[in-house]
Design a protein around this motif. Structure first.
Motif, mmCIF file in Angstrom:
data_model
loop_
_atom_site.group_PDB
_atom_site.id
_atom_site.type_symbol
_atom_site.label_atom_id
_atom_site.label_comp_id
_atom_site.label_asym_id
_atom_site.label_seq_id
_atom_site.Cartn_x
_atom_site.Cartn_y
_atom_site.Cartn_z
ATOM 1 N N ILE A 61 1.230 -0.797 -0.077
ATOM 2 C CA ILE A 61 0.081 -0.261 -0.071
ATOM 3 C C ILE A 61 0.708 1.274 -0.060
ATOM 4 C CG2 ILE A 61 -2.003 1.338 1.215
ATOM 5 C CD1 ILE A 61 -2.614 -1.598 2.420
ATOM 6 N N GLY A 62 1.817 1.005 0.939
ATOM 7 C CA GLY A 62 2.442 2.729 0.649
ATOM 8 C C GLY A 62 3.643 3.181 -0.115
ATOM 9 N N LYS A 63 3.883 1.549 -0.893
ATOM 10 C CA LYS A 63 4.339 1.589 -1.969
ATOM 11 C C LYS A 63 3.504 2.582 -3.191
ATOM 12 C CE LYS A 63 7.769 -2.135 -1.985
ATOM 13 N NZ LYS A 63 7.877 -3.404 -2.915
ATOM 14 N N VAL A 64 2.544 2.317 -3.321
ATOM 15 C CA VAL A 64 0.908 3.271 -4.593
ATOM 16 C C VAL A 64 1.132 4.223 -3.629
ATOM 17 C CG1 VAL A 64 -1.526 3.241 -4.964
ATOM 18 C CG2 VAL A 64 0.185 1.030 -4.584
ATOM 19 N N ILE A 65 0.956 4.698 -2.233
ATOM 20 C CA ILE A 65 1.342 6.072 -2.128
ATOM 21 C C ILE A 65 2.341 6.860 -1.854
ATOM 22 C CG2 ILE A 65 1.137 7.588 0.223
ATOM 23 C CD1 ILE A 65 -0.399 5.444 1.286
ATOM 24 N N ASN A 66 3.347 6.300 -1.866
ATOM 25 C CA ASN A 66 5.054 6.907 -2.653
ATOM 26 C C ASN A 66 4.735 7.221 -3.595
ATOM 27 O OD1 ASN A 66 7.771 7.493 -1.980
ATOM 28 N ND2 ASN A 66 8.101 6.219 -4.119
ATOM 29 N N ASP A 67 4.166 6.989 -4.759
ATOM 30 C CA ASP A 67 4.045 6.671 -6.586
ATOM 31 C C ASP A 67 2.785 8.169 -6.363
ATOM 32 O OD1 ASP A 67 5.566 5.496 -7.240
ATOM 33 O OD2 ASP A 67 4.174 3.575 -7.919
ATOM 34 N N TYR A 68 2.421 8.124 -5.894
ATOM 35 C CA TYR A 68 1.229 9.088 -5.824
ATOM 36 C C TYR A 68 1.888 10.257 -5.229
ATOM 37 C CZ TYR A 68 -2.926 12.404 -4.388
ATOM 38 O OH TYR A 68 -3.412 13.151 -4.530
ATOM 39 N N ILE A 69 2.771 10.202 -4.052
ATOM 40 C CA ILE A 69 2.929 11.295 -3.562
ATOM 41 C C ILE A 69 4.174 12.109 -4.127
ATOM 42 C CG2 ILE A 69 4.474 12.558 -1.394
ATOM 43 C CD1 ILE A 69 2.975 9.916 -0.113
ATOM 44 N N GLU A 70 5.002 11.041 -5.179
ATOM 45 C CA GLU A 70 5.661 11.736 -5.584
ATOM 46 C C GLU A 70 5.870 12.425 -7.259
ATOM 47 O OE1 GLU A 70 9.368 8.779 -5.526
ATOM 48 O OE2 GLU A 70 9.896 9.670 -3.956
#
Length: 207
Positions: free
Chosen positions: A47-56
């Motif tokens: 889940i965190g990897k998807v969030i990271n892509d969104y934040i970046e």
């Protein structure tokens, strides 16, 4: 066995949270208290990897979907969080559910709906809010590198944080020197740890 304390740091971007979390954990471990630094979102999980892509800014997602992902990222770590706390480890957490509510409601979504996704998460023993004018925070580091680092938006986020504050929050002037802030945090945290050793962990966030 006495439990550890749940210490949360909140504040707008570039307020110094990560620096103070790291210094506090080092201090606690060097003075006889088991402590770990955590950070949300935890970008290493799926889940965190998807969030990271969104934040970046590598992908686009609906605002409600984003909020639910951030909430799910916290919930997936609750079992480990409880295990650590109940084994006597103090967790020093850089951002928690309060950030989720503040940032999403700043986009215009319903404040109470934002809170509802994190009801009954582990309740912090203390929230340290690092307070700084956004105009000053925007001059620090590489402000602007991530999606939410926009001054006008951060000012709205700050207003939402103010709506969340209660007696468990301690407001820290983030314009003070790093060492002066660190000293204050150490003194306050040691008292919190001592006072909460025998108290059960509460699961009443936003209830």
């Amino acid at each position: 066995m006495t439990r550890g304390s749940l210490i949360v740091f909140e504040g707008c971007d570039k307020s110094g949270k990560s620096t103070q979390c790291k210094k506090l954990v080092e201090y606690l471990n060097n003075h006889g208290n088991q402590a770990e630094q955590w950070r949300f979102p935890e970008r290493s999980t799926e889940i965190g990897k998807v969030i990271n892509d969104y934040i970046e800014k590598k992908c686009e997602l609906h605002d409600r979907a984003v909020h639910l992902l951030f909430s799910a990222n916290r919930w997936e770590l609750v079992p480990l969080m409880k295990e650590k706390l109940e084994s006597g480890v103090t967790l020093v957490v850089d951002r928690y559910a309060f950030s989720g509510v503040a940032f999403t409601s700043a986009k215009g979504l319903d404040f109470e709906w934002c809170k509802s996704c994190d009801r009954e998460l582990p309740t912090p023993d203390k929230v340290f809010y690092l307070d700084i004018p956004i105009d000053e925070a925007s001059t620090r580091g590489d402000f602007g590198g991530e999606r939410y680092e926009v001054s006008s938006f951060q000012k709205t986020v700050q207003e939402k944080f103010q709506q969340l504050q209660d007696d468990s929050w301690e407001i820290i002037d983030a314009r003070n020197t790093i060492e002066n802030i660190h000293k204050l945090l150490c003194e306050s945290t040691l008292k919190i740890i001592e006072n909460n050793k025998e108290n059960p962990l509460k699961m009443t966030l936003f209830v």
